[in-house]
Design a protein around this motif. Structure first.
Motif, mmCIF file in Angstrom:
data_model
loop_
_atom_site.group_PDB
_atom_site.id
_atom_site.type_symbol
_atom_site.label_atom_id
_atom_site.label_comp_id
_atom_site.label_asym_id
_atom_site.label_seq_id
_atom_site.Cartn_x
_atom_site.Cartn_y
_atom_site.Cartn_z
ATOM 1 N N TRP A 142 57.816 32.469 16.833
ATOM 2 C CA TRP A 142 57.074 31.909 17.962
ATOM 3 C C TRP A 142 55.586 32.174 17.757
ATOM 4 C CZ3 TRP A 142 59.015 30.114 22.942
ATOM 5 C CH2 TRP A 142 60.390 29.871 22.922
ATOM 6 N N TRP A 143 54.782 31.471 18.543
ATOM 7 C CA TRP A 143 53.331 31.658 18.537
ATOM 8 C C TRP A 143 52.909 32.351 19.819
ATOM 9 C CZ3 TRP A 143 50.568 30.783 14.277
ATOM 10 C CH2 TRP A 143 51.134 29.976 13.296
ATOM 11 N N PHE A 144 52.011 33.319 19.698
ATOM 12 C CA PHE A 144 51.454 34.062 20.829
ATOM 13 C C PHE A 144 49.977 33.693 20.908
ATOM 14 C CE2 PHE A 144 49.210 37.679 22.643
ATOM 15 C CZ PHE A 144 49.997 38.005 23.732
ATOM 16 N N ILE A 145 49.539 33.261 22.087
ATOM 17 C CA ILE A 145 48.150 32.839 22.280
ATOM 18 C C ILE A 145 47.575 33.592 23.468
ATOM 19 C CG2 ILE A 145 46.650 30.888 22.878
ATOM 20 C CD1 ILE A 145 48.732 29.124 21.355
ATOM 21 N N ILE A 146 46.372 34.089 23.282
ATOM 22 C CA ILE A 146 45.666 34.804 24.345
ATOM 23 C C ILE A 146 44.233 34.303 24.410
ATOM 24 C CG2 ILE A 146 45.242 36.689 22.706
ATOM 25 C CD1 ILE A 146 44.975 38.606 25.087
ATOM 26 N N CYS A 147 43.761 34.101 25.638
ATOM 27 C CA CYS A 147 42.347 33.827 25.873
ATOM 28 C C CYS A 147 41.829 34.874 26.842
ATOM 29 C CB CYS A 147 42.130 32.428 26.459
ATOM 30 S SG CYS A 147 42.340 31.103 25.258
ATOM 31 N N ASN A 148 40.658 35.410 26.541
ATOM 32 C CA ASN A 148 39.991 36.361 27.415
ATOM 33 C C ASN A 148 38.722 35.739 27.972
ATOM 34 O OD1 ASN A 148 41.246 38.646 25.213
ATOM 35 N ND2 ASN A 148 41.543 38.946 27.386
ATOM 36 N N TYR A 149 38.393 36.127 29.213
ATOM 37 C CA TYR A 149 37.304 35.526 29.974
ATOM 38 C C TYR A 149 36.377 36.609 30.510
ATOM 39 C CZ TYR A 149 40.806 31.817 30.067
ATOM 40 O OH TYR A 149 41.740 30.887 29.710
ATOM 41 N N SER A 150 35.080 36.310 30.463
ATOM 42 C CA SER A 150 34.107 37.226 31.046
ATOM 43 C C SER A 150 33.042 36.410 31.774
ATOM 44 C CB SER A 150 33.459 38.080 29.960
ATOM 45 O OG SER A 150 32.538 38.984 30.529
ATOM 46 N N PRO A 151 32.703 36.883 32.984
ATOM 47 C CA PRO A 151 33.431 37.917 33.721
ATOM 48 C C PRO A 151 34.815 37.413 34.144
ATOM 49 C CG PRO A 151 31.500 37.152 34.968
ATOM 50 C CD PRO A 151 31.532 36.397 33.686
ATOM 51 N N ARG A 152 35.681 38.356 34.417
ATOM 52 C CA ARG A 152 37.055 37.986 34.812
ATOM 53 C C ARG A 152 37.036 37.185 36.105
ATOM 54 N NH1 ARG A 152 41.292 41.492 35.250
ATOM 55 N NH2 ARG A 152 40.446 42.925 33.736
ATOM 56 N N GLY A 153 38.043 36.344 36.264
ATOM 57 C CA GLY A 153 38.172 35.520 37.460
ATOM 58 C C GLY A 153 39.321 35.985 38.329
ATOM 59 N N ASN A 154 39.784 35.070 39.171
ATOM 60 C CA ASN A 154 40.903 35.338 40.079
ATOM 61 C C ASN A 154 40.646 36.560 40.966
ATOM 62 O OD1 ASN A 154 42.317 33.089 39.261
ATOM 63 N ND2 ASN A 154 43.504 34.194 37.730
ATOM 64 N N ILE A 155 39.455 36.587 41.552
ATOM 65 C CA ILE A 155 39.094 37.628 42.497
ATOM 66 C C ILE A 155 39.736 37.275 43.845
ATOM 67 C CG2 ILE A 155 37.210 38.904 43.584
ATOM 68 C CD1 ILE A 155 37.195 39.052 40.478
ATOM 69 N N ILE A 156 40.531 38.163 44.378
ATOM 70 C CA ILE A 156 41.248 37.904 45.634
ATOM 71 C C ILE A 156 40.258 37.560 46.730
ATOM 72 C CG2 ILE A 156 42.716 38.944 47.421
ATOM 73 C CD1 ILE A 156 44.015 40.586 45.166
ATOM 74 N N GLY A 157 40.566 36.472 47.440
ATOM 75 C CA GLY A 157 39.737 36.020 48.552
ATOM 76 C C GLY A 157 38.620 35.075 48.169
ATOM 77 N N GLN A 158 38.376 34.898 46.868
ATOM 78 C CA GLN A 158 37.329 33.983 46.412
ATOM 79 C C GLN A 158 37.956 32.740 45.791
ATOM 80 O OE1 GLN A 158 34.473 35.767 43.755
ATOM 81 N NE2 GLN A 158 34.235 37.593 45.016
ATOM 82 N N PRO A 159 37.430 31.562 46.102
ATOM 83 C CA PRO A 159 37.929 30.347 45.438
ATOM 84 C C PRO A 159 37.358 30.256 44.023
ATOM 85 C CG PRO A 159 36.158 29.799 46.942
ATOM 86 C CD PRO A 159 36.420 31.283 47.107
ATOM 87 N N PRO A 160 38.084 29.575 43.122
ATOM 88 C CA PRO A 160 37.602 29.484 41.748
ATOM 89 C C PRO A 160 36.362 28.609 41.575
ATOM 90 C CG PRO A 160 39.601 28.184 42.035
ATOM 91 C CD PRO A 160 39.373 28.934 43.315
ATOM 92 N N TYR A 161 36.203 27.609 42.462
ATOM 93 C CA TYR A 161 35.057 26.697 42.378
ATOM 94 C C TYR A 161 34.722 26.162 43.728
ATOM 95 C CZ TYR A 161 39.004 23.404 42.009
ATOM 96 O OH TYR A 161 40.178 22.719 42.218
#
Length: 161
Positions: A142-161
């Protein structure tokens, strides 16, 4: 002699085609394009490639080679993980995450009941501006794929856009 040249040319073409297809849709440009296409659809600015994030992702992906389980790294960055068989590419992984858009309700900033949409919201998180991804083939094929983001998202209570 003509037959040999034709055979040689055909073999060279096939080797180039195979090499290209195994590396297609896994370059940093491919990851960025897939992310930035989704971000443009919701009016969020483009991401840029970050080699520190890519190195973090590669190091973590290398540790997953033996079991290929989708276990989060608990690192300092936002993160999306995917695994797939066959010709599973980085672009296919990003498209899988983006396909969760249908389950995101912007009005309530929630996912539809029983559905996952956090991978999608990380892809389009307006404050996440840097990206680094990696892909490894696991021992089971199988293939394993990872993407990392900075700054991190998915802050509780905040919309993404």
């Amino acid at each position: 002699m003509v037959s040999f040249k034709l055979q040689y040319a055909l073999i060279c073409f096939l080797i180039i085609a195979i090499f290209h297809s195994t590396h297609a849709q896994n370059s940093q440009t491919d990851y960025l394009n897939a992310h930035n296409t989704a971000r443009a659809q919701v009016g969020v600015g483009n991401m840029v490639w970050n080699t520190t994030l890519a190195t973090f992702a590669q190091n973590y992906a290398n540790r997953r080679i033996q079991d290929c389980n989708l276990v989060h790294s608990n690192g300092p960055y936002g993160e999306n993980l995917a695994k797939g068989s066959g010709a599973f590419t980085g672009t296919a992984a990003v498209n899988l995450w983006v396909s969760e858009k249908q389950y995101y309700d912007r009005g309530t900033n929630t996912c539809a009941s029983g559905r996952v949409c956090g991978h999608y919201t990380q892809v389009v998180w307006r404050n996440s501006r840097q990206l680094g991804c990696a892909r490894v083939q696991c021992a089971n094929g199988w293939w394993f794929i990872i993407c990392n983001y900075s700054p991190r998202g998915n802050i509780i209570g905040q919309p993404p856009y």
